[in-house]
Motif scaffolding. Structure first.
Motif, PDB file in Angstrom:
ATOM      1  N   ASP A 565       0.843  -1.203   0.000  1.00  0.00           N
ATOM      2  CA  ASP A 565       0.000   0.000   0.000  1.00  0.00           C
ATOM      3  C   ASP A 565       0.876   1.251   0.000  1.00  0.00           C
ATOM      4  N   LEU A 566       0.825   1.991  -1.082  1.00  0.00           N
ATOM      5  CA  LEU A 566       1.595   3.221  -1.219  1.00  0.00           C
ATOM      6  C   LEU A 566       0.707   4.411  -0.867  1.00  0.00           C
ATOM      7  N   VAL A 567       1.246   5.330  -0.060  1.00  0.00           N
ATOM      8  CA  VAL A 567       0.483   6.512   0.345  1.00  0.00           C
ATOM      9  C   VAL A 567       1.370   7.742   0.217  1.00  0.00           C
ATOM     10  N   ALA A 568       0.711   8.904   0.231  1.00  0.00           N
ATOM     11  CA  ALA A 568       1.434  10.181   0.251  1.00  0.00           C
ATOM     12  C   ALA A 568       0.869  11.040   1.365  1.00  0.00           C
ATOM     13  N   GLY A 573      -0.382  24.620   2.498  1.00  0.00           N
ATOM     14  CA  GLY A 573      -1.319  25.612   3.001  1.00  0.00           C
ATOM     15  C   GLY A 573      -1.669  25.431   4.460  1.00  0.00           C
ATOM     16  N   GLY A 574      -0.716  24.925   5.248  1.00  0.00           N
ATOM     17  CA  GLY A 574      -0.971  24.729   6.667  1.00  0.00           C
ATOM     18  C   GLY A 574      -1.738  23.465   6.996  1.00  0.00           C
ATOM     19  N   ARG A 575      -2.094  22.675   5.999  1.00  0.00           N
ATOM     20  CA  ARG A 575      -2.852  21.435   6.225  1.00  0.00           C
ATOM     21  C   ARG A 575      -1.959  20.217   5.969  1.00  0.00           C
ATOM     22  N   CYS A 576      -2.357  19.103   6.547  1.00  0.00           N
ATOM     23  CA  CYS A 576      -1.647  17.835   6.345  1.00  0.00           C
ATOM     24  C   CYS A 576      -2.676  16.774   5.985  1.00  0.00           C
ATOM     25  N   GLU A 577      -2.552  16.208   4.778  1.00  0.00           N
ATOM     26  CA  GLU A 577      -3.547  15.259   4.281  1.00  0.00           C
ATOM     27  C   GLU A 577      -2.870  13.952   3.873  1.00  0.00           C
ATOM     28  N   LEU A 578      -3.617  12.856   4.022  1.00  0.00           N
ATOM     29  CA  LEU A 578      -3.153  11.526   3.625  1.00  0.00           C
ATOM     30  C   LEU A 578      -3.905  11.086   2.376  1.00  0.00           C
ATOM     31  N   VAL A 579      -3.173  10.630   1.365  1.00  0.00           N
ATOM     32  CA  VAL A 579      -3.782  10.165   0.111  1.00  0.00           C
ATOM     33  C   VAL A 579      -3.251   8.769  -0.190  1.00  0.00           C
ATOM     34  N   ARG A 580      -4.142   7.827  -0.447  1.00  0.00           N
ATOM     35  CA  ARG A 580      -3.735   6.460  -0.787  1.00  0.00           C
ATOM     36  C   ARG A 580      -3.542   6.367  -2.302  1.00  0.00           C
ATOM     37  N   LEU A 581      -2.463   5.695  -2.716  1.00  0.00           N
ATOM     38  CA  LEU A 581      -2.050   5.726  -4.124  1.00  0.00           C
ATOM     39  C   LEU A 581      -2.009   4.349  -4.790  1.00  0.00           C
ATOM     40  N   GLY A 582      -2.464   3.295  -4.113  1.00  0.00           N
ATOM     41  CA  GLY A 582      -2.496   1.988  -4.752  1.00  0.00           C
ATOM     42  C   GLY A 582      -1.240   1.179  -4.523  1.00  0.00           C
ATOM     43  N   SER A 583      -0.838   0.420  -5.522  1.00  0.00           N
ATOM     44  CA  SER A 583       0.224  -0.568  -5.388  1.00  0.00           C
ATOM     45  C   SER A 583       1.613   0.058  -5.438  1.00  0.00           C
ATOM     46  N   ALA A 584       2.405  -0.203  -4.388  1.00  0.00           N
ATOM     47  CA  ALA A 584       3.798   0.258  -4.373  1.00  0.00           C
ATOM     48  C   ALA A 584       4.633  -0.482  -5.405  1.00  0.00           C
ATOM     49  N   ALA A 585       4.344  -1.777  -5.596  1.00  0.00           N
ATOM     50  CA  ALA A 585       5.125  -2.581  -6.544  1.00  0.00           C
ATOM     51  C   ALA A 585       4.925  -2.101  -7.971  1.00  0.00           C
TER      52      ALA A 585
END
Length: 862
Positions: A565-568, A573-585
Motif C-alpha cells: 500500500d503506497l500513500v502520500a 497551506g498549513g494542512r496535512c492530508e493523507l492520500v492512498r495511491l495503490g500498489s507500491a510494486a
C-alpha cells in the motif's frame, strides 16, 4: 636416544609451523611422525627419561590442540590432556615442569572455551599464567619466553569478554599490549588487537572494534604473516553489528572460499554461522537456513553448546520470518522454538533461550493465542548492559505486537518509540556514514509496524511524524569534518592503480595483476571509511508545524508504504492530508522501466526510428507514474513548488519528466528533517564559483567557456589542471561548483562512486570529507543522483554523501545523459541562476525544454 629426542623436537616445531601457516594436514603428519620417533626408543637413563617425557608431553599437547581444531572431539582432547598431565610428576626439573604445566593448562582452558565453559577455562588460564610467570622470573632474558605468556593472557582476556566482565578483560588485554609494545613484539601486538576489538564490540563501540581489527591486519601484512581467519570472522561480526549485512556477506564469501580450501573445521563453522546471520539480515532465508544447518552440524561434532544454540536460533528466525510472511505456520513451529529454549543450559545460554522464546511469542500471536504469548513474554528477562541490539529490538517488537493483539495500539507505539530510542544510542556511537546508515536495519521491523499501525488510523499528521522518526536517520546528523591520513593514502593508491590499468590497456599489456591489487586497495579503503570517527551530532527530528512554516507557498509530498500500500502525506497551506495511491510494486516497476528508457535515449547521435520508439515507451511510463503518484494529489498541490520525500524505488523517479510536474520547481530530499536542515543552512559566505571539466567530454569542449560568461570571477579547472588535488582544494569553501566529468555510481560501494579527473578518479568519500563542502554542487555527469537505498530509506551515493556532509544543494542526473544534452542543459540552468532564479526554479525551466534527455533532479534545498 638423544638423537631421537632432538628429531622429535624438530618435527614438533615443524608441525606447529605448518599449522600456523595454514597447512593443518601437513602439521598433523609431522606431529605423528615425531610421536613415532619417540615410541621407537625406550628411555633408560634418568636424564634421558626426563627429556623424553618433556618431548612426549609437548607433542601430545600440540596433537590435542590441532586435533580439536580440525574436527576432533573436545572431550577426547580433555581426556588426553588429563592423561599426559599425569606424566608431569616424573619431570624432576621444576622450571621445565612449570613450563610444560603452563602449556597443558593453556590448551585445557582453550578446549573448555571451545565448548562454552569460559569460567572453567579461566581457572586453567590462571594456573597457566602462574606457571609461566615462574619460568619468566627464572630466566636471564625473558623476551624469548614472552610469546606463550602473552598468548595465555590474551586468551584469558577474551574469556572474560565472553563472560561480560569488561573490567578484567580490559586489564588483561591492556597489560598484554603494554608488554608487547615494551619489548617491540609486533606480532603479539597484532594478536592482542583482535580480542581488544572483540571487547569494544561487546560494549557496543563498533568503530573502535573495526579500527583495531584493521590495525591488526595491517601489522600482519607488514610482517608478511598470514592473516588469521578468526580476524576475518571478527570483522564480519562487527559489520553485522553495524547492520552492514551485504558487506558482511561479501566479506564472508571470500573467507569461506579460503577456509574450504584449508579445511579448518571449527573456524569454518563460525564462518558459516556468521554467513547465515548476514543472509538472514539481507532476507535471503534459504541461504540463511542452509548455512545455519551446516554450521550446526559442524558445531555438534566438537560439542560447543553456545555455538550450536546460536546456529539453531538463526535457523529458527528464518523459519519464523517465512511463516509470518506467508501466514503458513507449521503446527510444530512453536514447539520447536520452545524445545530449543528448554535444551539450552542456564544461566550460560540465557540470552539464546530468551531469543527462542521470543520467536515462539511471535508465532503464538499470529495464531491468535494472546494469553499463551503473554505468558511466554513474561519470562523474557530485561536486557542487561551488554545485551545485543538484536535482543533488545526483538523484545520491543514482541511487546509491541502483543499490545496490538490486545487492542492497545498506543502502548504498541510507545514500545516502538522506546526501541527506536535505544537504537539511536547505538547509532550515535557509529563512525562513518555507512555505519550510521546501516544501523537502521536493526529497527526495520519496529519501523514497519509503526507505519502499519498509523496507516490503519489514517492519521496524516501522525504518519508524518513516524516517517520522519524512521527514515533517513543518518541525515539528521550535523556533519563533523574528519580526515584520516591512512584512508587518503589508500584512496590515492586506488587512483594510481586506475591510471596504471588504463595505461596498460592502451599499451596492450596484461592487467590481471593490477586489477587484483586495485580490488584489494579498494577494499582496504572501504574498510577504513567505516571508522574515520563520528559522523556528526544528532539533530532533533523536524516537527510538522515548523516544516509547514518553512514551506510557505510550497508543498511537501512525503511518500510511504506498508506492504504493497503506497500513500502520500501532503503538507500544503498549513494542512496535512493523507492520500492512498495503490500498489507500491506497480509504481516501483514503472520507475524502473522509465529509467531504462532514459538510459537508452542518452547517446547523442541515435537513429531517428530508435528515438521515436524509446521516446514513446518513456512517455508511456512517465504517464503511468504521473497518474499513480501526482494526479491524485492535484487538488492539494495546485501549482505550488514541491518538496518531494521519496521512499524505496521512488528515489529513481526523475520528477521533472512527469507531465503534471513540468516547469514546476521541485526539490528532492531524503526526509523533511534533512530538507529543513538544508533549507536553513547559510552556505558558504564567499561568492566563490568553481568550474571543472574532466577528460574525454568531446561534445562539451566549449561548455565551460559558455558558463564562464555567467560568472566573471569563476575559477576554471580543465585539461591537465583538473587534477584531483587541485579540484578538491578549489571546491573547499566554494559557494557554487559545476563539474562536467564522466562519472559512475557504484551501487555496491556507494561512497566510492566517482568522477573522472585528469589524473584519475575523484571519489565521493573525498568530496564528503572536505572541511567546507561547496554550498551548491552541479554535476553534469551520468547517474550521480543515484543512490543505494538501505532499510529505513537510508540513501548512499555521491550526491547523498555530499548532502549529509554539509552541501546545501546538489543538481545531478538520475540516469545517463548525452554530452551534448548535458552541455545544453547546463547552459540553460546557469543562465537561469545568473538571472536570479533559485536552483529548483532554474532547473525546472531547464528540464522543460527537453525533459526526457535532461533527467536532472535538485536534491537537498532549492
Amino acid at each position: 636416544m638423544a638423537e631421537a629426542i632432538r628429531k622429535a623436537r624438530d618435527l614438533q616445531r615443524a608441525g606447529v609451523d605448518a599449522v600456523c601457516s595454514a597447512r593443518p594436514r601437513e602439521g598433523l603428519k609431522l606431529l605423528h611422525r615425531g610421536m613415532s620417533v619417540l615410541d621407537a626408543v625406550e628411555p633408560s637413563v634418568e636424564g634421558d627419561r626426563s627429556e623424553w617425557l618433556a618431548a612426549r608431553i609437548r607433542l601430545t599437547n600440540s596433537l590435542v590442540a590441532l586435533g580439536t581444531e580440525t574436527g576432533g572431539e573436545v572431550a577426547v582432547g580433555l581426556a588426553e590432556l588429563d592423561e599426559v598431565r599425569s606424566l608431569l610428576a616424573e619431570v624432576r626439573d621444576r622450571k621445565l615442569r612449570a613450563e610444560l604445566s603452563g602449556a597443558i593448562d593453556h590448551n585445557y582452558g582453550l578446549l573448555l572455551m571451545a565448548v562454552g565453559r569460559n569460567e572453567d577455562g579461566i581457572a586453567y588460564f590462571d594456573s597457566s599464567i602462574q606457571n609461566k610467570e615462574f619460568v619468566l622470573s627464572a630466566a636471564d632474558d625473558p623476551a624469548p619466553l614472552l610469546h606463550p605468556y602473552l598468548g595465555t593472557m590474551i586468551t584469558r582476556g577474551l574469556a572474560y569478554t565472553r563472560l561480560g566482565d569488561v573490567r578484567k578483560a580490559r586489564h588483561d588485554l591492556a597489560r598484554a599490549m603494554d608488554i608487547a609494545e615494551k619489548f617491540e613484539l609486533r606480532l603479539q601486538a597484532a594478536d592482542v588487537r583482535r580480542p581488544l576489538g572483540s571487547l569494544e564490540l561487546r560494549v557496543g563501540n563498533v568503530p573502535a572494534a573495526l579500527r583495531l581489527y584493521e590495525e591488526s591486519e595491517r601489522i600482519y601484512r607488514a610482517l608478511d604473516v598470514e592473516v588469521h581467519p578468526l580476524l576475518r570472522l571478527d570483522q564480519a561480526q562487527a559489520l553485522l553489528a553495524a547492520g552492514l549485512a551485504d558487506e558482511a556477506g561479501r566479506h564472508l564469501d571470500e573467507v569461506l572460499e579460503a577456509m574450504h580450501a584449508q579445511s579448518t573445521t571449527r573456524e569454518l563453522a563460525y564462518a558459516e554461522l556468521y554467513r547465515a546471520s548476514a543472509a538472514l539480515m539481507s532476507d535471503d532465508l534459504e541461504l540463511a537456513r542452509g548455512h545455519a544447518a551446516s554450521a550446526r552440524r559442524r558445531m555438534l561434532r566438537w560439542g560447543c553448546q553456545t555455538c550450536v544454540a546460536n546456529a539453531t536460533i538463526v535457523g529458527l528466525r528464518a523459519d519464523v520470518r517465512d511463516a509470518l510472511r506467508t501466514n503458513d505456520i507449521p503446527l510444530t513451529l512453536t514447539a520447536r522454538a520452545l524445545r530449543a529454549a528448554n535444551r539450552m543450559p542456564m544461566p550460560r545460554l540465557a540470552d539464546q533461550a530468551a531469543l527462542a522464546r521470543m520467536l515462539a511469542v511471535r508465532v503464538e500471536l499470529r495464531k491468535g493465542k494472546r494469553k499463551r504469548a503473554a505468558e511466554l513474554l513474561s519470562r523474557i528477562p530485561r536486557p542487561g548492559r551488554l545485551t545485543s541490539v538484536d535482543y533488545r529490538m526483538l523484545r520491543r517488537l514482541c511487546r509491541a505486537e502483543l499490545a496490538v493483539a490486545e487492542g492497545d495500539k498506543s502502548r504498541a507505539l510507545a514500545e516502538i518509540r522506546a526501541g527506536l530510542a535505544e537504537l539511536d544510542r547505538v547509532r550515535d556511537r557509529m563512525g562513518g556514514l555507512e555505519l550510521v546508515s546501516g544501523t537502521a536495519l536493526h529497527g526495520q521491523e519496529l519501523a514497519d509496524l509503526a507505519i502499519k499501525i498509523v496507516l490503519e488510523r489514517a492519521d496524516a499528521a501522525r504518519l508524518f511524524a513516524w516517517t520522519e522518526r524512521t527514515r533517513a536517520q543518518s541525515h539528521r546528523y550535523e556533519p563533523v569534518a574528519a580526515t584520516d591520513p591512512d584512508l587518503a593514502e589508500r584512496v590515492g593508491e586506488v587512483r594510481g592503480l586506475d591510471q596504471a590499468i588504463h595505461q596498460a590497456q592502451h599499451d596492450g599489456h596484461p592487467t590481471a595483476a593490477l586489477r587484483a591489487k586495485h580490488a584489494e586497495r579498494l577494499r582496504e579503503a572501504h574498510r577504513l571509511g567505516w571508522h574515520t570517527g563520528r559522523w556528526g551530532r544528532p539533530r532533533p527530528i523536524a516537527r510538522l508545524a515548523e516544516v509547514a512554516d518553512e514551506l510557505g507557498e510550497r508543498a511537501l509530498v512525503s511518500f510511504a508504504y506498508s506492504g504493497d500500500d503506497l500513500v502520500a502525506v501532503v503538507v500544503a497551506g498549513g494542512r496535512c492530508e493523507l492520500v492512498r495511491l495503490g500498489s507500491a510494486a506497480v509504481a516501483a516497476e514503472s520507475a524502473r522501466m522509465l529509467n531504462v528508457d532514459l538510459d537508452a535515449l542518452a547517446p547523442d547521435q541515435l537513429p531517428a526510428p530508435l528515438v521515436r520508439s524509446v521516446l514513446g515507451s518513456a512517455r508511456k511510463q512517465a504517464d503511468r507514474l504521473d497518474a499513480r503518484l501526482i494526479r491524485p494529489l492535484a487538488g492539494l498541490l495546485g501549482d505550488r513548488g514541491l518538496v518531494v520525500v521519496p521512499t524505496g524505488p521512488l528515489y529513481a523517479v526523475p520528477w521533472g519528466v512527469l507531465p503534471a510536474l513540468r516547469s514546476r520547481p521541485i526539490v528532492v530530499a531524503p526526509s523533511a528533517t534533512a530538507w529543513l536542515g538544508a533549507e536553513r543552512s547559510t552556505g558558504a559566505p564567499a561568492r566563490k564559483v568553481v568550474l571543472v571539466r574532466g577528460p574525454g567530454l568531446v561534445g562539451t569542449r566549449g561548455e565551460l567557456d559558455k558558463l564562464a560568461t555567467h560568472y566573471r570571477t569563476a575559477r576554471t579547472l580543465a585539461g591537465a589542471d583538473a587534477t584531483v588535488k587541485s579540484v578538491l582544494r578549489a571546491l573547499d569553501g566554494a559557494n557554487l561548483a559545476h563539474i562536467a566529468a564522466h562519472g559512475a555510481h557504484e551501487p555496491e560501494n556507494a561512497l566510492f562512486s566517482r568522477l573522472e579527473m585528469a589524473d584519475g578518479a575523484l571519489f565521493a568519500h573525498e568530496m564528503a570529507g572536505l572541511a567546507q563542502p561547496p554550498s551548491q554542487v552541479v554535476f553534469a555527469a551520468c547517474e550521480l543522483a543515484l543512490n543505494r537505498i538501505r532499510p529505513g530509506d537510508e540513501v548512499l551515493g555521491f550526491a547523498s554523501a555530499l548532502l549529509a556532509s554539509g552541501s546545501r544543494t546538489v543538481i545531478a542526473p538520475l540516469s545517463r545523459v548525452g554530452d551534448e544534452a548535458a552541455a545544453a542543459a547546463m547552459d540553460d540552468y546557469h543562465r537561469g541562476l545568473a538571472e536570479g532564479a533559485g536552483p529548483a526554479t532554474a532547473l525546472a525551466d531547464t528540464i522543460a525544454v527537453d525533459p526526457f534527455r535532461r533527467p536532472f533532479v535538485c536534491l537537498g534545498a532549492g
